[in-house]
Design a protein around this motif. Structure first.
Motif, PDB file in Angstrom:
ATOM      1  N   LEU A  56      38.647  39.496  47.923  1.00 17.84           N
ATOM      2  CA  LEU A  56      37.597  38.701  47.299  1.00 17.84           C
ATOM      3  C   LEU A  56      36.793  39.574  46.338  1.00 17.84           C
ATOM      4  N   PRO A  57      36.598  39.090  45.117  1.00 21.63           N
ATOM      5  CA  PRO A  57      35.847  39.879  44.140  1.00 21.63           C
ATOM      6  C   PRO A  57      34.395  40.081  44.569  1.00 21.63           C
ATOM      7  N   TRP A  85      34.986  40.485  37.059  1.00 18.98           N
ATOM      8  CA  TRP A  85      36.226  39.995  37.669  1.00 18.98           C
ATOM      9  C   TRP A  85      37.247  39.596  36.605  1.00 18.98           C
ATOM     10  N   ARG A  86      36.778  38.961  35.512  1.00 18.98           N
ATOM     11  CA  ARG A  86      37.703  38.545  34.431  1.00 18.98           C
ATOM     12  C   ARG A  86      38.465  39.728  33.849  1.00 18.98           C
ATOM     13  N   ARG A  87      37.882  40.913  33.928  1.00 19.86           N
ATOM     14  CA  ARG A  87      38.544  42.106  33.388  1.00 19.86           C
ATOM     15  C   ARG A  87      39.305  42.884  34.458  1.00 19.86           C
ATOM     16  N   SER A  88      39.339  42.365  35.676  1.00 19.04           N
ATOM     17  CA  SER A  88      39.967  43.097  36.779  1.00 19.04           C
ATOM     18  C   SER A  88      41.423  42.688  36.969  1.00 19.04           C
ATOM     19  N   LYS A  89      42.121  43.511  37.734  1.00 19.70           N
ATOM     20  CA  LYS A  89      43.526  43.238  38.052  1.00 19.70           C
ATOM     21  C   LYS A  89      43.680  41.958  38.885  1.00 19.70           C
ATOM     22  N   SER A  90      42.706  41.663  39.748  1.00 22.92           N
ATOM     23  CA  SER A  90      42.846  40.480  40.608  1.00 22.92           C
ATOM     24  C   SER A  90      42.724  39.170  39.830  1.00 22.92           C
ATOM     25  N   PHE A  91      42.216  39.239  38.591  1.00 21.43           N
ATOM     26  CA  PHE A  91      42.152  38.031  37.756  1.00 21.43           C
ATOM     27  C   PHE A  91      43.475  37.752  37.041  1.00 21.43           C
ATOM     28  N   PHE A 112      45.594  34.562  37.158  1.00 19.42           N
ATOM     29  CA  PHE A 112      44.950  33.329  36.714  1.00 19.42           C
ATOM     30  C   PHE A 112      44.848  33.215  35.194  1.00 19.42           C
ATOM     31  N   LYS A 113      45.154  34.298  34.493  1.00 23.03           N
ATOM     32  CA  LYS A 113      45.043  34.307  33.030  1.00 23.03           C
ATOM     33  C   LYS A 113      45.953  33.276  32.374  1.00 23.03           C
ATOM     34  N   ILE A 114      47.094  33.019  32.971  1.00 19.69           N
ATOM     35  CA  ILE A 114      48.059  32.088  32.374  1.00 19.69           C
ATOM     36  C   ILE A 114      47.439  30.709  32.145  1.00 19.69           C
TER      37      ILE A 114
END
Length: 169
Positions: A100-101, A134-140, A143-145
């Motif tokens: 969790l972020p 979070w948008r710049r993290s690996k866990s995001f 979801f970028k697609i």
């Protein structure tokens, strides 16, 4: 535990009147971060909607503590049945406690009533900067697609909790 969230939009005086007329409800008033005087009222009581023209969302998934204060990110998308399964798997991976972020209070996957192939990912963050990190993290990355491909009728909106109202126990 609630199984649905109802929403409506309107002017500040109209939304405040709805709250005043329904003191037994749990409402959250949201203010758009990009459009001045754009307000949304969420009914998180789980009861049948009191709004004249409600948007009703079934909660398909939730993790968190129902902390209704902070920065709200609504991400809307249209998916096929197979793509919904993929999204559900990505959400399940993200929702493990170790992944969790930081700063994420709540994560919801919502389905608009009578729109079975649409999903809304609602995240509630302590701060808008927590979401930006979070948008710049690996866990995001998984979801970028949805936001980047143009294939999912994706759009989003950001709000902040303008005034928090909760029932007294």
């Amino acid at each position: 535990m609630i199984d649905k969230i109802s929403s409506t939009f309107g002017s500040w005086p109209i939304l405040k009147q709805i709250e005043k007329n329904n003191p037994e409800r749990r409402f959250i008033t949201l203010s758009s971060t990009s459009i001045h005087n754009d307000f949304q009222l969420l009914d998180v009581s789980g009861k049948p909607s009191v709004f004249a023209n409600p948007l009703i969302y079934q909660i398909k998934f939730h993790t968190g503590n129902f902390v209704w204060n902070g920065f709200y990110r609504f991400s809307f998308m249209t998916l096929s049945k197979e793509e919904i399964k993929v999204l559900d798997a990505k959400i399940a991976q993200l929702a493990t406690p170790s992944r969790l972020p930081l700063g994420l209070n709540d994560l919801f996957v919502l389905q608009p009533q009578n729109h079975f192939n649409e999903r809304i990912i609602l995240t509630i963050w302590q701060l808008d900067s927590d979401y930006a990190i979070w948008r710049r993290s690996k866990s995001f990355s998984p979801f970028k697609i949805y936001s980047d491909s143009g294939a999912y009728d994706y759009h989003d909106s950001n709000y902040t909790a303008y005034q928090l109202h909760s029932l007294q126990s």
